[in-house]
Design an enzyme around this catalytic site. Sequence first.
Site, mmCIF file in Angstrom:
data_model
loop_
_atom_site.group_PDB
_atom_site.id
_atom_site.type_symbol
_atom_site.label_atom_id
_atom_site.label_comp_id
_atom_site.label_asym_id
_atom_site.label_seq_id
_atom_site.Cartn_x
_atom_site.Cartn_y
_atom_site.Cartn_z
ATOM 1 N N ASP A 219 11.488 62.719 65.175
ATOM 2 C CA ASP A 219 11.722 63.314 66.507
ATOM 3 C C ASP A 219 10.432 63.737 67.217
ATOM 4 O O ASP A 219 10.390 63.814 68.453
ATOM 5 C CB ASP A 219 12.590 64.571 66.374
ATOM 6 C CG ASP A 219 14.070 64.264 66.244
ATOM 7 O OD1 ASP A 219 14.474 63.136 66.540
ATOM 8 O OD2 ASP A 219 14.816 65.176 65.854
ATOM 9 N N HIS B 144 24.274 67.673 72.031
ATOM 10 C CA HIS B 144 24.631 68.979 71.453
ATOM 11 C C HIS B 144 24.125 70.160 72.294
ATOM 12 O O HIS B 144 23.489 71.083 71.815
ATOM 13 C CB HIS B 144 24.274 69.098 69.960
ATOM 14 C CG HIS B 144 22.839 68.950 69.559
ATOM 15 N ND1 HIS B 144 21.813 69.631 70.166
ATOM 16 C CD2 HIS B 144 22.266 68.231 68.569
ATOM 17 C CE1 HIS B 144 20.679 69.331 69.586
ATOM 18 N NE2 HIS B 144 20.920 68.476 68.626
ATOM 19 N N GLU C 86 19.026 64.139 60.671
ATOM 20 C CA GLU C 86 19.994 64.500 61.711
ATOM 21 C C GLU C 86 20.794 63.251 62.086
ATOM 22 O O GLU C 86 20.292 62.127 62.039
ATOM 23 C CB GLU C 86 19.295 65.116 62.938
ATOM 24 C CG GLU C 86 20.305 65.803 63.849
ATOM 25 C CD GLU C 86 19.703 66.748 64.889
ATOM 26 O OE1 GLU C 86 18.471 66.871 64.971
ATOM 27 O OE2 GLU C 86 20.501 67.377 65.626
ATOM 28 N N HIS D 36 14.268 61.364 58.943
ATOM 29 C CA HIS D 36 14.951 62.555 59.469
ATOM 30 C C HIS D 36 16.448 62.358 59.324
ATOM 31 O O HIS D 36 16.992 61.315 59.705
ATOM 32 C CB HIS D 36 14.557 62.741 60.939
ATOM 33 C CG HIS D 36 15.151 63.940 61.591
ATOM 34 N ND1 HIS D 36 15.477 65.096 60.914
ATOM 35 C CD2 HIS D 36 15.485 64.172 62.897
ATOM 36 C CE1 HIS D 36 15.972 65.979 61.763
ATOM 37 N NE2 HIS D 36 15.998 65.446 62.965
ATOM 38 N N TYR E 44 11.709 68.168 76.355
ATOM 39 C CA TYR E 44 12.055 67.936 74.946
ATOM 40 C C TYR E 44 11.343 68.961 74.057
ATOM 41 O O TYR E 44 11.947 69.567 73.172
ATOM 42 C CB TYR E 44 11.639 66.515 74.576
ATOM 43 C CG TYR E 44 12.049 66.055 73.196
ATOM 44 C CD1 TYR E 44 13.259 65.411 72.997
ATOM 45 C CD2 TYR E 44 11.215 66.241 72.109
ATOM 46 C CE1 TYR E 44 13.630 64.966 71.733
ATOM 47 C CE2 TYR E 44 11.567 65.802 70.850
ATOM 48 C CZ TYR E 44 12.783 65.165 70.663
ATOM 49 O OH TYR E 44 13.138 64.732 69.417
ATOM 50 N N HIS F 69 12.783 58.910 69.501
ATOM 51 C CA HIS F 69 13.404 58.945 70.840
ATOM 52 C C HIS F 69 12.357 58.563 71.878
ATOM 53 O O HIS F 69 11.173 58.872 71.721
ATOM 54 C CB HIS F 69 13.915 60.348 71.188
ATOM 55 C CG HIS F 69 15.011 60.847 70.307
ATOM 56 N ND1 HIS F 69 16.283 60.322 70.313
ATOM 57 C CD2 HIS F 69 15.032 61.857 69.400
ATOM 58 C CE1 HIS F 69 17.038 60.980 69.449
ATOM 59 N NE2 HIS F 69 16.303 61.910 68.875
ATOM 60 N N ASP G 256 21.833 61.659 64.571
ATOM 61 C CA ASP G 256 21.463 60.636 65.558
ATOM 62 C C ASP G 256 20.553 59.577 64.938
ATOM 63 O O ASP G 256 20.352 58.511 65.521
ATOM 64 C CB ASP G 256 20.820 61.252 66.813
ATOM 65 C CG ASP G 256 19.732 62.250 66.521
ATOM 66 O OD1 ASP G 256 19.762 62.889 65.458
ATOM 67 O OD2 ASP G 256 18.829 62.401 67.364
ATOM 68 N N HIS H 178 11.652 68.918 63.314
ATOM 69 C CA HIS H 178 12.168 70.236 63.585
ATOM 70 C C HIS H 178 13.235 70.673 62.579
ATOM 71 O O HIS H 178 13.870 71.715 62.768
ATOM 72 C CB HIS H 178 12.752 70.274 65.010
ATOM 73 C CG HIS H 178 13.991 69.422 65.184
ATOM 74 N ND1 HIS H 178 15.172 69.966 65.618
ATOM 75 C CD2 HIS H 178 14.259 68.118 64.950
ATOM 76 C CE1 HIS H 178 16.100 69.035 65.690
ATOM 77 N NE2 HIS H 178 15.577 67.894 65.282
#
Length: 397
Positions: free
Chosen positions: A163, A24, A80, A78, A191, A224, A82, A144
């Site tokens: 994350d 993104h 999000e 989380h 990151y 990640h 992904d 985040h």
Amino acid sequence: MQAVQVSTNVYWVGAIDWNIRDFHGYSTKRGTTYNAYLILGEKPTLIDTVKKEFYGEMMERIASVIDPKKIEIIISNHSELDHSGALPQVIAAVAPTEVYVSAMGQKDLTGHFHQDLKMKVVKTGDKIDVGGDTISFVEARMLHWPDSMFSYLEKENILFSNDVFGMHYATSKLFDDENDERIWLTEAEKYYANIVLPYSDIVLRFLDQVKKMGLSPKMIAPDHGFIWRKDPARIVDLYAKWAAQAPKNKAVIVYDTMWGSTEQMARQIADGLRAGGSEVRLISMHSNDRSKVALEILDASALLIGSPVLNSQIFPAMADVLCYLKGLRKKGLIGAAFGSYGWNGSPVDSLTKTLEEMGVAVVAPAIKSPFVPDENIKKSCFELGKLISQKLAEKIQ
Ligand code: FEO
């Protein structure tokens, strides 16, 4: 595809996205991983899932150590996509007894999938029995996203940090001590600069909170990159350093150029900064991406921006990167603007306003060059570099 053992009862069952290059808008030149973890106690528990395209890979890894239908608990740290993209499909395949999320996670996942995922809301301090071990939850709001949550596996002493403490780095080596620090340090910093920087105050408060809770995990397992097992404190200390945003005698000049005039100005400013004793990075948006700019800004204390004028506007690449930098809310910057124009110099002045909107302390009016800079304008640019350098030296005293 195989699961990889992390500790006695914990397995990595995530996916490696070797070839993603645009996450993104974040340039992921080394790809990424989507980490999911399976705890094989009396109540098999899955922590997070993967991007929906990697559902098959994750299920194959799970199936290498357990029949997926035996999973009783799913935790979504989380929401999000992904990490949750595969969640509805996993829930449908596994039919777990419980799906645990934070309150905001429930809201986000409902917003994503518009279906009843039978979620149970947990908050900081809540604990669940995973059969032979206990997971306690720590909400990490705005690290985040509002839903972000950590899960701490008490007996095994592993912190699953979503994350946070991660990096976009596709690697077949699962642990910190197996990976090359010359690569990962830059990826971890990049990151932080691109994902976590806007929430630096929250990072500092959160690290303090975790310290007071007395957590000292033997491993930190993010969503990640790789798992921190040799020295988990290393990444925590790096976060504390990056979040503090201490002043440094470093300036970043970000510019684009049409026929080379704005570039000449940028080079003169850079030379003035160097003559004043400052470290300087000159970044042309013609050959760099916004993620690189974010990385360089993280430890800088001055930002200079330059653009030519095109159709009475600043250059599109500059509009793009300034919009991005504004969102990152880097603190403690001083700066100034510059640029060349043909018959309407007001867009260059608008760069000063943009800097002010970003919270940058502007130290001088914009330097504007009608067409190609003459010797006077070049000298003004050099002097601007020296002025910024002098202000930087005062800042770090
Ligand atoms: Fe890796 Fe915020 O998702």
